[in-house]
Design an enzyme around this catalytic site. Structure first.
Site, PDB file in Angstrom:
ATOM      1  N   LYS A  83       0.535   4.620   6.749  1.00  0.00           N
ATOM      2  CA  LYS A  83      -0.027   5.430   5.669  1.00  0.00           C
ATOM      3  C   LYS A  83       0.577   6.831   5.768  1.00  0.00           C
ATOM      4  CE  LYS A  83      -3.076   2.133   4.715  1.00  0.00           C
ATOM      5  NZ  LYS A  83      -2.851   1.232   3.556  1.00  0.00           N
ATOM      6  N   SER A 131       0.792  -1.228   0.000  1.00  0.00           N
ATOM      7  CA  SER A 131       0.000   0.000   0.000  1.00  0.00           C
ATOM      8  C   SER A 131       0.826   1.281   0.000  1.00  0.00           C
ATOM      9  CB  SER A 131      -0.951   0.021   1.202  1.00  0.00           C
ATOM     10  OG  SER A 131      -0.242   0.196   2.408  1.00  0.00           O
TER      11      SER A 131
END
Length: 251
Positions: free
Chosen positions: A132, A54
């Site tokens: 993230k 990701s």
């Protein structure tokens, strides 16, 4: 005359200190090392393994390859909150944990040993820790896209040089207003106070705030869930170096 019997007393030699056995000191050394490891990883920094794709290409975690190991620093956010552009590790809110599977053994004894090892940083914690990039903070409005396919925060486009993989966005053909919308499109979402809007750098393969926008926090993550800021890649050696956290919002 000197009496031959009046001889000087012999100088007494200092007694040798009794050497401690190495095997007696070893448990003490191990205990000290464990306590130092606990303090370091609880309050200063901890190493985490990147398990997914990701955040590529910033952080590697692709299937079949060696995932990056990163150092996450915990001190800085005691004196200030995360800023847009920071790469952070955080504990996934409940709504983000649907696909999480425990990494602990089903054997009670082994599981207990794993939990003890986790306290000292020998074993990873049994929790859904995610990595993230912070895109927007409390009170800001975030959405996508402008005419060039860029994410907007408070109506201003972000400068995101780290993005390599993203959904197609073709002006006049596939945008946020065409019959077949671009996969980039979302929002607008106003980030609640005390929360963060998170997105992965690998935009077309990241279950980030966009994926959870239907939950009670509109996909945002409480600042209290942030563990620390990702600072360095330490393994593999070929990728060692700092992790970029550029200022992405215009003043």
């Amino acid at each position: 005359m000197v009496d031959d019997n009046d001889s000087k007393p012999e100088e007494t030699k200092p007694a040798k200190k009794k050497q401690r056995s190495f095997w007696r000191e070893l448990p003490i050394l191990i205990l000290v090392a464990l306590v130092l490891s606990f303090l370091l990883q609880t309050f200063i920094a901890r190493v985490y393994l990147i398990p997914s794709e990701s955040m590529e290409p910033t952080l590697h975690g692709c299937a079949g390859c060696t995932g990056d190991r990163i150092v996450v620093e915990k001190v800085g956010y005691h004196f200030g909150n995360p800023r847009p552009g920071d790469v952070v590790v955080f504990l996934g809110p409940d709504s983000w944990n649907g696909e999480y599977k425990s990494i602990r053994s089903t054997n009670t004894v082994v599981r207990g040993l794993q939990n003890v090892g986790s306290v000292f940083g020998v074993v990873p914690p049994d929790e859904n820790d995610l990595v993230k990039r912070v895109i927007a903070t409390g009170g800001q409005k975030v959405e996508c896209c402008d005419a060039q396919g860029r994410v907007l925060v408070d109506g201003k486009p972000l400068d995101e040089p780290y993005i390599v993989n993203d959904f197609p966005f073709v002006p006049g053909t596939q945008t946020c207003t065409t019959p077949v919308k671009s996969g980039r499109c979302f929002g607008p979402v106003t980030v609640p106070k005390g929360n963060l809007w998170m997105m992965g750098d690998n935009r077309n393969n990241s279950a980030d705030s966009r994926y959870h926008v239907g939950d009670e926090r509109q996909g945002t993550v409480p600042i209290d869930n942030v563990i620390g800021k990702a600072r360095f890649i330490i393994l593999p050696p070929s990728r060692m170096g700092g992790i970029s956290s550029p200022h992405i919002q215009s003043n």
